[in-house]
Enzyme design. Sequence first.
Site, PDB file in Angstrom:
ATOM      1  N   ASP A  13       0.847  -1.200   0.000  1.00 23.15           N
ATOM      2  CA  ASP A  13       0.000   0.000   0.000  1.00 23.15           C
ATOM      3  C   ASP A  13       0.882   1.249   0.000  1.00 23.15           C
ATOM      4  O   ASP A  13       1.681   1.452   0.929  1.00 23.15           O
ATOM      5  CB  ASP A  13      -0.895   0.034   1.248  1.00 23.15           C
ATOM      6  CG  ASP A  13      -2.066  -0.933   1.155  1.00 23.15           C
ATOM      7  OD1 ASP A  13      -2.217  -1.612   0.116  1.00 23.15           O
ATOM      8  OD2 ASP A  13      -2.849  -0.994   2.125  1.00 23.15           O
ATOM      9  N   ASP A 244     -11.769  -4.914   6.649  1.00 25.60           N
ATOM     10  CA  ASP A 244     -11.024  -6.184   6.717  1.00 25.60           C
ATOM     11  C   ASP A 244     -10.873  -6.645   8.172  1.00 25.60           C
ATOM     12  O   ASP A 244     -10.993  -7.837   8.469  1.00 25.60           O
ATOM     13  CB  ASP A 244      -9.639  -6.011   6.079  1.00 25.60           C
ATOM     14  CG  ASP A 244      -9.733  -5.574   4.630  1.00 25.60           C
ATOM     15  OD1 ASP A 244     -10.688  -5.991   3.942  1.00 25.60           O
ATOM     16  OD2 ASP A 244      -8.862  -4.799   4.180  1.00 25.60           O
TER      17      ASP A 244
HETATM   18  O1  RIB Z   1      -9.348  -2.856   2.347  1.00 25.88           O
HETATM   19  C1  RIB Z   1      -8.163  -2.106   2.336  1.00 25.88           C
HETATM   20  C2  RIB Z   1      -7.219  -2.631   1.302  1.00 25.88           C
HETATM   21  O2  RIB Z   1      -7.783  -2.426   0.022  1.00 25.88           O
HETATM   22  C3  RIB Z   1      -5.889  -1.937   1.256  1.00 25.88           C
HETATM   23  O3  RIB Z   1      -4.950  -2.513   2.132  1.00 25.88           O
HETATM   24  C4  RIB Z   1      -5.499  -2.019  -0.216  1.00 25.88           C
HETATM   25  O4  RIB Z   1      -4.403  -2.838  -0.472  1.00 25.88           O
HETATM   26  C5  RIB Z   1      -6.741  -2.494  -0.936  1.00 25.88           C
HETATM   27  O5  RIB Z   1      -6.634  -3.807  -1.306  1.00 25.88           O
END
Ligand code: RIB
Length: 296
Positions: A13, A244
């Site tokens: 990222d 997440d």
């Molecule tokens: O949900 C967040 C993620 O979305 C980030 O870490 C980025 O890599 C994208 O996949």
Amino acid sequence: MKRVLNFGSINVDHVYTVEHFVRPGETLSCQEYRRFAGGKGLNQSIALAQAGACVYHAGKVGAADTWLKTLMEDKGVDTQFVETINGPSGHAIIQVNTAGENSIVIVGGANHLMSGSDVQRIVANFGADDYLLIQNEVNAVPQIIRSAKVKGLTIVFNPAPMSSQVLNYPLGLVDILVVNETEARSLAGEIEPKAIYESLSHRYPNMAVVLTMGHKGAAYFSSQAQFCQPAEKVHVVDSTGAGDTFIGFFLAELIKTNDPKAALACASHAAAICVTRHGAAESIPSRRELEAQQPI
Ligand code: RIB
């Protein structure tokens, strides 16, 4: 012990802190640039491990970025199904504004190199006591879902990022769907939580639906139970990875307690801690931190 097989993305990222999201035709200097570990798959695997679940990550990473694999291992993720390839990893370009909101562009890279034989070989190691977790940041999603269902795994699908192809995926095989409001609208054509579930349950009667709604909280719907969980009021610095974190803690707690209400509360608390910190994977709390901090 029940195991989770997470077929998921692994990203670098690149995070740019900006006053506002860059506008069409504008060139903008960022206030800060930082590089973090990310990818919806990697983040969810780390969240599962931090929450105490037994998680196996399946995915691919470029040889220049093996630090991402090491990070997963350090956090307790089993990486025996993570392959290092000669080529670029997936990456994300992320703007974070002063309200802590983000705007993300992703590049698939190694995340799009899963072959049919990889899928068969990996899924063969799992069975009816296990769970498949999958997002929409890797290739071969329909095949992965079908192969896992044949082996009897419980299928948990997070259709993020949403794309028009998702409508053609074998959603009837999904046991638990985790969606945010935008994804829910695309799939169900509805806005209100109850209407979203009614539309989805009409087509997929056995599917449980978890709806995340940011500061408005989260809701759980199945043929047996329906309830809501309000969001905690916290100071948001970066919402990246909050969804997440929510998914990892929800699934870990569901496996541990078989109680979706407890799982929703645990997931909301974990996500509330995550948004108070910068980065994606790095901002996921541990279960110990979660238990030490009372919900606000
Ligand atoms: O949900 C967040 C993620 O979305 C980030 O870490 C980025 O890599 C994208 O996949």
